[in-house]
Design a protein around this motif. Structure first.
Motif, PDB file in Angstrom:
ATOM      1  N   GLY A   6       0.830  -1.914   0.252  1.00  0.00           N
ATOM      2  CA  GLY A   6      -0.189  -0.086   0.280  1.00  0.00           C
ATOM      3  C   GLY A   6       0.376   1.204   0.027  1.00  0.00           C
ATOM      4  O   GLY A   6       0.794   1.984  -1.115  1.00  0.00           O
ATOM      5  N   TYR A   7       1.845   1.167   0.538  1.00  0.00           N
ATOM      6  CA  TYR A   7       2.399   2.666   0.913  1.00  0.00           C
ATOM      7  C   TYR A   7       3.512   3.013  -0.630  1.00  0.00           C
ATOM      8  O   TYR A   7       3.275   3.641  -0.914  1.00  0.00           O
ATOM      9  CB  TYR A   7       4.128   2.718   1.448  1.00  0.00           C
ATOM     10  N   GLU A   8       3.453   1.848  -1.636  1.00  0.00           N
ATOM     11  CA  GLU A   8       4.092   1.950  -2.516  1.00  0.00           C
ATOM     12  C   GLU A   8       2.938   2.879  -3.841  1.00  0.00           C
ATOM     13  O   GLU A   8       3.507   3.460  -3.950  1.00  0.00           O
ATOM     14  CB  GLU A   8       4.875   0.745  -3.467  1.00  0.00           C
ATOM     15  N   ILE A   9       1.592   2.020  -2.970  1.00  0.00           N
ATOM     16  CA  ILE A   9       0.738   2.966  -4.134  1.00  0.00           C
ATOM     17  C   ILE A   9       0.460   4.104  -4.045  1.00  0.00           C
ATOM     18  O   ILE A   9       0.132   5.218  -4.572  1.00  0.00           O
ATOM     19  CB  ILE A   9      -0.396   1.835  -3.933  1.00  0.00           C
ATOM     20  N   GLN A  34      -3.712  -0.266   7.144  1.00  0.00           N
ATOM     21  CA  GLN A  34      -2.289  -0.052   7.048  1.00  0.00           C
ATOM     22  C   GLN A  34      -1.708   0.005   5.877  1.00  0.00           C
ATOM     23  O   GLN A  34      -2.282  -0.949   4.851  1.00  0.00           O
ATOM     24  CB  GLN A  34      -1.690  -1.295   8.149  1.00  0.00           C
ATOM     25  N   LEU A  35      -1.050   0.297   5.578  1.00  0.00           N
ATOM     26  CA  LEU A  35      -0.291   0.154   4.165  1.00  0.00           C
ATOM     27  C   LEU A  35       0.953  -0.798   3.803  1.00  0.00           C
ATOM     28  O   LEU A  35       1.944  -0.125   2.519  1.00  0.00           O
ATOM     29  CB  LEU A  35       0.320   1.329   3.709  1.00  0.00           C
ATOM     30  N   ASN A  36       1.376  -1.416   4.614  1.00  0.00           N
ATOM     31  CA  ASN A  36       2.279  -1.908   4.627  1.00  0.00           C
ATOM     32  C   ASN A  36       2.694  -4.042   4.269  1.00  0.00           C
ATOM     33  O   ASN A  36       3.097  -4.690   4.215  1.00  0.00           O
ATOM     34  CB  ASN A  36       3.266  -2.580   6.007  1.00  0.00           C
ATOM     35  N   ARG A  37       0.745  -4.066   4.125  1.00  0.00           N
ATOM     36  CA  ARG A  37       0.153  -5.300   3.554  1.00  0.00           C
ATOM     37  C   ARG A  37       0.633  -5.220   2.054  1.00  0.00           C
ATOM     38  O   ARG A  37       0.765  -3.752   1.362  1.00  0.00           O
ATOM     39  CB  ARG A  37      -1.181  -5.794   3.728  1.00  0.00           C
ATOM     40  N   LEU A  38       0.568  -6.128   1.298  1.00  0.00           N
ATOM     41  CA  LEU A  38       0.893  -6.709  -0.304  1.00  0.00           C
ATOM     42  C   LEU A  38      -0.962  -5.811  -0.687  1.00  0.00           C
ATOM     43  O   LEU A  38      -2.220  -6.453  -0.460  1.00  0.00           O
ATOM     44  CB  LEU A  38       1.780  -7.781  -0.761  1.00  0.00           C
ATOM     45  N   VAL A  39      -0.720  -5.112  -1.582  1.00  0.00           N
ATOM     46  CA  VAL A  39      -1.745  -4.943  -2.207  1.00  0.00           C
ATOM     47  C   VAL A  39      -1.697  -5.900  -3.733  1.00  0.00           C
ATOM     48  O   VAL A  39      -1.247  -5.372  -4.878  1.00  0.00           O
ATOM     49  CB  VAL A  39      -2.467  -3.229  -3.239  1.00  0.00           C
ATOM     50  N   GLU A  40      -3.072  -6.642  -4.352  1.00  0.00           N
ATOM     51  CA  GLU A  40      -3.517  -7.116  -5.454  1.00  0.00           C
ATOM     52  C   GLU A  40      -4.323  -6.089  -6.509  1.00  0.00           C
ATOM     53  O   GLU A  40      -4.303  -6.029  -7.842  1.00  0.00           O
ATOM     54  CB  GLU A  40      -3.482  -8.529  -5.574  1.00  0.00           C
ATOM     55  N   ALA A  61     -10.923  -6.462  -3.338  1.00  0.00           N
ATOM     56  CA  ALA A  61      -9.150  -5.340  -3.267  1.00  0.00           C
ATOM     57  C   ALA A  61      -9.234  -5.119  -2.130  1.00  0.00           C
ATOM     58  O   ALA A  61      -9.629  -5.851  -1.415  1.00  0.00           O
ATOM     59  CB  ALA A  61     -10.361  -4.186  -3.802  1.00  0.00           C
ATOM     60  N   ASN A  62      -7.560  -5.099  -1.599  1.00  0.00           N
ATOM     61  CA  ASN A  62      -6.678  -5.222  -1.209  1.00  0.00           C
ATOM     62  C   ASN A  62      -6.883  -3.382  -0.141  1.00  0.00           C
ATOM     63  O   ASN A  62      -6.435  -2.833   0.839  1.00  0.00           O
ATOM     64  CB  ASN A  62      -5.972  -5.680  -0.773  1.00  0.00           C
ATOM     65  N   LEU A  63      -7.399  -2.481  -0.943  1.00  0.00           N
ATOM     66  CA  LEU A  63      -7.128  -1.078  -0.793  1.00  0.00           C
ATOM     67  C   LEU A  63      -8.288  -0.419  -1.632  1.00  0.00           C
ATOM     68  O   LEU A  63      -9.106  -0.524  -2.655  1.00  0.00           O
ATOM     69  CB  LEU A  63      -6.178  -0.396  -1.263  1.00  0.00           C
ATOM     70  N   ILE A  64      -8.783   0.707  -0.937  1.00  0.00           N
ATOM     71  CA  ILE A  64      -9.569   1.564  -1.396  1.00  0.00           C
ATOM     72  C   ILE A  64      -9.331   2.472  -1.395  1.00  0.00           C
ATOM     73  O   ILE A  64      -9.162   3.361  -0.174  1.00  0.00           O
ATOM     74  CB  ILE A  64     -11.028   1.969  -0.645  1.00  0.00           C
ATOM     75  N   ILE A  65      -9.297   3.560  -2.930  1.00  0.00           N
ATOM     76  CA  ILE A  65      -9.382   5.214  -2.735  1.00  0.00           C
ATOM     77  C   ILE A  65     -10.442   5.527  -3.024  1.00  0.00           C
ATOM     78  O   ILE A  65     -11.014   5.497  -3.788  1.00  0.00           O
ATOM     79  CB  ILE A  65      -7.064   5.393  -4.141  1.00  0.00           C
ATOM     80  N   ALA A  66     -10.999   6.546  -1.747  1.00  0.00           N
ATOM     81  CA  ALA A  66     -11.921   7.824  -2.322  1.00  0.00           C
ATOM     82  C   ALA A  66     -11.636   8.742  -1.828  1.00  0.00           C
ATOM     83  O   ALA A  66     -10.675   9.787  -1.687  1.00  0.00           O
ATOM     84  CB  ALA A  66     -12.553   7.010  -0.810  1.00  0.00           C
ATOM     85  N   HIS A  67     -12.661  10.159  -2.395  1.00  0.00           N
ATOM     86  CA  HIS A  67     -12.538  11.408  -2.642  1.00  0.00           C
ATOM     87  C   HIS A  67     -12.938  12.029  -1.169  1.00  0.00           C
ATOM     88  O   HIS A  67     -12.352  12.224  -0.515  1.00  0.00           O
ATOM     89  CB  HIS A  67     -13.502  11.984  -4.138  1.00  0.00           C
TER      90      HIS A  67
END
Length: 372
Positions: A6-9, A34-40, A61-67
């Motif tokens: 997640g950090y890299e994304i 958290q952001l230190n897990r792998l995101v697919e 999804a492992n990560l949600i990017i919201a407005h």
């Protein structure tokens, strides 16, 4: 392809929409997880509600990017038998992290307001309400003459010396540098305990504040001296202005009624409200995603004929009418344009980095209003 966390994304995302662009009151950033897990897979959404989280679970999804930030006011407790508590619990149980980019995405070039302006076909687009501009810095560094060309090249590659349409801009003056290496030093030139004189060039370059650290690290890595002599100066000049809203022009003037129909179709809304004479000719357009009531004067100062924004309240509408500023209110939810825009940016950015991650556009309609 590279597996990423997640950090890299988010680091990649913030190169476009940095948190420093956000208003002081705005709780942007990581909200849940958290952001230190792998995101697919990454889900892009306007809002985060339980249906969006269920969609993310279903699609893996492992990560949600919201407005819109899901946690706008500080929480004193998390009760999982409440709607908000249940949403947070579900995200944590399914290892889904939630990141919000709100006013920083409004301000970012190519962000929400530029996307809206593009949908309306505006030309000659500029910022409506400036909120931030970075200072320019000057770096002056002293270097042996024979190493000056290579150091200038390194500085240029790091982004220093870019002025308008020109790159690699620098100024050089020549003089004599003096120093005495003391015990423990490992001098590139000279001997410990002996005064040394070297013909040096003073290289001067300008650079914007956000890349100061990058330029400094590049200079230190490339400089031949163990302890380079350099100075940073803050200049009166500023970089380009960033801010909320956009102002642009239509290719040709049209009546307010016709323009309102254009907005309705372009932003895909079932209905909208207008303030002003429907037969008034309009050409210069201000647009601001979200709630724009408090920005009617900013739109008027920019010479706008009409202001396209959401959540217009009664008294602000009256004030706009008095100042002969037409209003077209298509609602707050038109910010949904960010789903396509953010997905497109992230797909390209991840592809260029070789990241093994899939970007998913949410298909959940989070508009709370129904029109009858």
């Amino acid at each position: 392809m590279k597996k990423v966390n997640g950090y890299e994304i988010i680091t990649l995302f913030e190169q476009w929409s940095p948190k420093r662009f956000a208003e002081d009151w705005d709780p942007v950033g990581l909200h849940i997880g958290q952001l230190n897990r792998l995101v697919e897979k990454v889900t892009i959404t306007l809002d985060v509600n339980e249906a969006v989280v269920d969609e993310a679970i279903e699609k893996g999804a492992n990560l949600i990017i919201a407005h819109h930030p899901p946690i706008f006011s500080p929480l004193k407790h998390i009760w999982t038998d409440t709607p908000q508590g249940r949403l947070i619990e579900k995200c944590i149980k399914h290892d889904i992290s939630v990141y919000a980019a709100h006013t920083n995405l409004d301000v970012a070039p190519g962000g929400v307001n530029d996307l809206l302006a593009s949908c309306l076909g505006l030309e000659n687009i500029g910022v409506m309400q400036p909120t931030i501009s970075d200072p320019l810095y000057k770096l002056a560094v002293f270097c042996p003459v024979e190493h000056a060309d290579s150091l200038r090249e390194v500085l240029a590659r790091s982004g220093a010396g870019a002025i308008g349409d020109y790159s690699g801009c620098s100024f050089t003056s020549t003089g004599t540098g003096r120093f005495t290496p003391t015990a423990g030093a490992d001098p590139f030139i000279g001997e410990v305990g002996k005064m040394e004189e070297v013909t040096e060039e003073r290289i001067e370059v300008v650079l914007p504040g956000p890349i100061r650290s990058k330029v400094l690290q590049a200079m230190l890595a490339a400089h031949p001296y163990e302890e380079p002599a350099y100075d940073f100066f803050v200049l009166d000049q500023r970089t380009e202005e960033f801010g909320l809203g956009r102002v642009g022009t239509l290719p040709e003037p049209m009546e307010l009624q016709e323009f309102a129909q254009l907005v309705k179709k372009a932003l895909d809304v079932p209905a909208l409200r207008i303030v002003g004479d429907s037969g008034k000719l309009v050409r210069k357009i201000a647009v601001l995603g979200g709630s724009g009531s408090k920005y009617i004067r900013a739109a008027k100062r920019k010479g706008a004929d009409v202001f396209v924004t959401g959540d217009m309240d009664f008294h602000s509408a009256q004030d706009a009418e008095l100042m002969d500023l037409a209003i077209v209110d298509p609602g707050h939810h038109v910010e949904k344009v960010m789903i396509e825009g953010v997905a497109r940016y992230m797909e390209q950015a991840c592809r260029e980095k070789g990241y093994d991650v899939k970007i998913v556009k949410s298909e959940i309609d989070t508009e709370p209003f129904k029109f009858i």
